[in-house]
Design an enzyme around this catalytic site. Structure first.
Site, PDB file in Angstrom:
ATOM      1  N   HIS A 305      23.229   7.107 -44.299  1.00  0.00           N
ATOM      2  CA  HIS A 305      21.999   6.934 -44.679  1.00  0.00           C
ATOM      3  C   HIS A 305      21.078   6.072 -44.035  1.00  0.00           C
ATOM      4  O   HIS A 305      19.902   6.428 -43.683  1.00  0.00           O
ATOM      5  CB  HIS A 305      22.260   6.324 -45.976  1.00  0.00           C
ATOM      6  CG  HIS A 305      20.666   6.439 -46.873  1.00  0.00           C
ATOM      7  ND1 HIS A 305      20.397   7.446 -47.408  1.00  0.00           N
ATOM      8  CD2 HIS A 305      20.103   5.185 -47.056  1.00  0.00           C
ATOM      9  CE1 HIS A 305      19.204   6.892 -47.851  1.00  0.00           C
ATOM     10  NE2 HIS A 305      19.041   5.641 -47.703  1.00  0.00           N
ATOM     11  N   GLU A 309      17.786   7.041 -41.895  1.00  0.00           N
ATOM     12  CA  GLU A 309      16.566   6.492 -42.144  1.00  0.00           C
ATOM     13  C   GLU A 309      15.747   5.956 -41.165  1.00  0.00           C
ATOM     14  O   GLU A 309      14.603   6.098 -40.482  1.00  0.00           O
ATOM     15  CB  GLU A 309      16.560   5.582 -43.264  1.00  0.00           C
ATOM     16  CG  GLU A 309      17.026   6.443 -44.488  1.00  0.00           C
ATOM     17  CD  GLU A 309      15.940   7.297 -45.012  1.00  0.00           C
ATOM     18  OE1 GLU A 309      14.583   6.928 -44.688  1.00  0.00           O
ATOM     19  OE2 GLU A 309      16.005   8.206 -45.741  1.00  0.00           O
ATOM     20  N   LYS A 312      14.768   8.306 -37.827  1.00  0.00           N
ATOM     21  CA  LYS A 312      13.868   9.313 -38.467  1.00  0.00           C
ATOM     22  C   LYS A 312      12.681   8.525 -38.204  1.00  0.00           C
ATOM     23  O   LYS A 312      11.532   9.042 -37.752  1.00  0.00           O
ATOM     24  CB  LYS A 312      13.785   9.580 -39.942  1.00  0.00           C
ATOM     25  CG  LYS A 312      13.944  10.965 -40.357  1.00  0.00           C
ATOM     26  CD  LYS A 312      14.249  11.319 -41.756  1.00  0.00           C
ATOM     27  CE  LYS A 312      14.085  10.028 -42.757  1.00  0.00           C
ATOM     28  NZ  LYS A 312      13.305  10.403 -43.901  1.00  0.00           N
ATOM     29  N   ASN A 313      12.197   7.337 -38.655  1.00  0.00           N
ATOM     30  CA  ASN A 313      11.190   6.387 -38.511  1.00  0.00           C
ATOM     31  C   ASN A 313      10.858   6.314 -36.876  1.00  0.00           C
ATOM     32  O   ASN A 313       9.902   6.390 -36.521  1.00  0.00           O
ATOM     33  CB  ASN A 313      11.527   5.081 -39.111  1.00  0.00           C
ATOM     34  CG  ASN A 313      11.362   4.909 -40.478  1.00  0.00           C
ATOM     35  OD1 ASN A 313      10.925   5.860 -41.173  1.00  0.00           O
ATOM     36  ND2 ASN A 313      11.812   3.577 -40.807  1.00  0.00           N
TER      37      ASN A 313
END
Ligand code: ATP
Length: 437
Positions: A305, A309, A312-313
């Site tokens: 996770h 995250e 992706k940023n």
């Protein structure tokens, strides 16, 4: 919905909320080994049948005490009802009536309790948490009820391995685990529903940003949720032994979590989401530098996770800074280092960075530079780990909570005009206690 909370239930909840929660460490969670005996599981069920209601009760109380009318928002009330209902289900689950002989056997120290296993039952201070940071219960004075003192309750206790436990014990373990399953599903939509509640409140009060008070409430609330779900998920997995064929797993914890494998998978997933979102033929490349055999004890789901995250940023920043129609984007670099205390993962991108004035904001919930926040229908994103490209402003703050939960941390350093470095520290000593609420 037909469920209604009674005054009596609210009194019981208030009573439980007077007891402090008991922290459990990653190490304590793996002491069960691959296949705990019925007796050992029963002891853990007993511990959880007190510990979970205490934690749920704190949340119910805290939700009623939210300031400035936030407690009155329909979505907040809905979440509060879920917590109260789950509290009721655990506390009213009928317990087996056991003979004195069985009770004695359950509490007798196991013969093979070694010095090592006694040390493992102690949880140490969580290095990522300031004293009192996640403490939210000014009302947590010790009540005089029938709950045992925190120090008298132990999460893990080895009980003899014999197989001749009465069937009631096994039945109770099964029923307890089923109840937990139902609760876990009920609470799937908590993050999005609380977010919805904050939006309702912002709209009604015409607020742009949330203040410190609400920010720290959300930190505590979501941190507590991670802890509750960890204990629940672990217990369900330990009870349901039919799924546990892999000897490196104890419940949902993998004693040999391979960082490189998980990083590769997260890179692939983040690139896929990025291609899909921007309609790219090939998402910006990511270079991974990681020793192939770097294994440590962790919850793979949490690590995936956090990696997903942050990656992706980075990909979003790279695409938006350099333009969607660019052929060649600068490469994002993921470097993994192994220390004695921490495993650190650095994610460096050339996505233009973040202005210094916006750095504190990236840690606030609901802060995002996405123009249209995606629809917050609570049924929309039921799973914990699924996320769209961007838009809720939850990615970083929630990932930092996951890191801190087991004694790690997440830090971000930016060079405005160039790029961002994110440092994900994972504490490998794993004896640190949960940040408690
Ligand atoms: N690597 C980065 N480079 C530049 N800006 C970044 C980077 N990481 C985060 N940000 C900024 O911080 C904001 C908040 O990030 P966060 O991950 O918390 O939420 P989000 O990505 O907007 O939404 P989501 O909840 O879907 O993750 C982003 O909207 C973006 O403006």
């Amino acid at each position: 919905m037909s469920w209604k909370k009674s005054d009596k239930l609210m009194d019981t909840i208030k009573h439980y909320s007077g007891f402090p929660a008991t922290g459990v460490s990653l190490r304590q969670m793996v002491q069960f080994g691959e296949s705990p005996s019925t007796g050992t599981l029963f002891r853990a069920s007993q511990f959880l049948s007190e510990e979970l209601p205490i934690r749920l009760a704190h949340r119910v109380q805290e939700l009623s005490n939210l300031p400035d009318g936030l407690n009155e928002m329909p979505s907040i009330k809905r979440v509060q009802d879920w917590y109260a209902q789950s509290f009721e289900e655990i506390t009213t689950l009928p317990r087996p009536i056991l003979s004195k002989e069985i009770r004695d056997r359950l509490t007798a120290p196991a013969r093979h309790q070694t010095k090592q296993s006694r040390i493992l039952t102690e949880a140490t201070h969580n290095p990522s948490v300031r004293e009192g940071q996640y403490t939210s219960s000014p009302w947590a004075t010790n009540g005089n009820g029938d709950l045992k003192k925190a120090s008298a309750r132990r999460y893990f206790a080895t009980v003899e391995d014999s197989t001749d436990w009465p069937p009631e014990l096994h039945d109770y373990n099964q029923r307890f685990s089923q109840t937990l399953n139902q609760i876990k599903r009920r609470h799937d939509g908590v993050v999005t529903t609380v977010a919805q509640g904050i939006l309702e409140w912002k709209r009604r009060r015409q607020r742009m940003q949330i203040d410190n008070n609400i920010q720290s409430f959300l930190d505590r609330f979501y941190m507590s949720r991670i802890g509750i779900r960890m204990l629940i998920g672990q217990h369900i997995a330990l009870t349901d032994q039919s799924h546990n064929k892999d000897p490196t797993y104890v419940g949902i914890i993998c004693t040999k979590t391979n960082v490189r494998d998980l990083a590769e998978e997260a890179i692939e997933n983040a690139r896929f989401v990025c291609e899909d979102h921007y309609g790219l033929f090939d998402a910006p490349k990511v270079q991974l530098v990681c020793p192939p055999n770097l294994n440590f004890m962790y919850v793979p789901g949490h690590l995936s996770h956090m990696l997903f995250e942050t990656l992706k940023n980075s990909l979003r920043a790279v695409v938006e800074t350099h333009g969607q129609d660019k052929e060649d984007f600068p490469v994002t670099k993921v470097v993994v280092a192994e220390g004695k205390e921490d495993i650190t993962i650095k994610i460096s991108d050339e996505g233009g960075g973040i202005p210094r004035s916006a750095i504190p904001l990236v840690w606030t919930y609901m802060y995002t530079t996405v123009d249209a926040t995606p629809s917050l229908d609570p049924d929309f994103d039921k799973s914990d780990f699924k996320a769209p490209m961007a838009g809720f402003g939850y990615g970083l703050p929630i990932s930092r909570l996951y890191a801190r939960y087991f004694g790690g941390d997440l830090k971000l350093i930016s060079m405005e005009g160039y790029g961002t470095d994110v440092y994900l520290h994972l504490n490998r000593l794993s004896s640190s206690s949960e940040p408690l609420q």
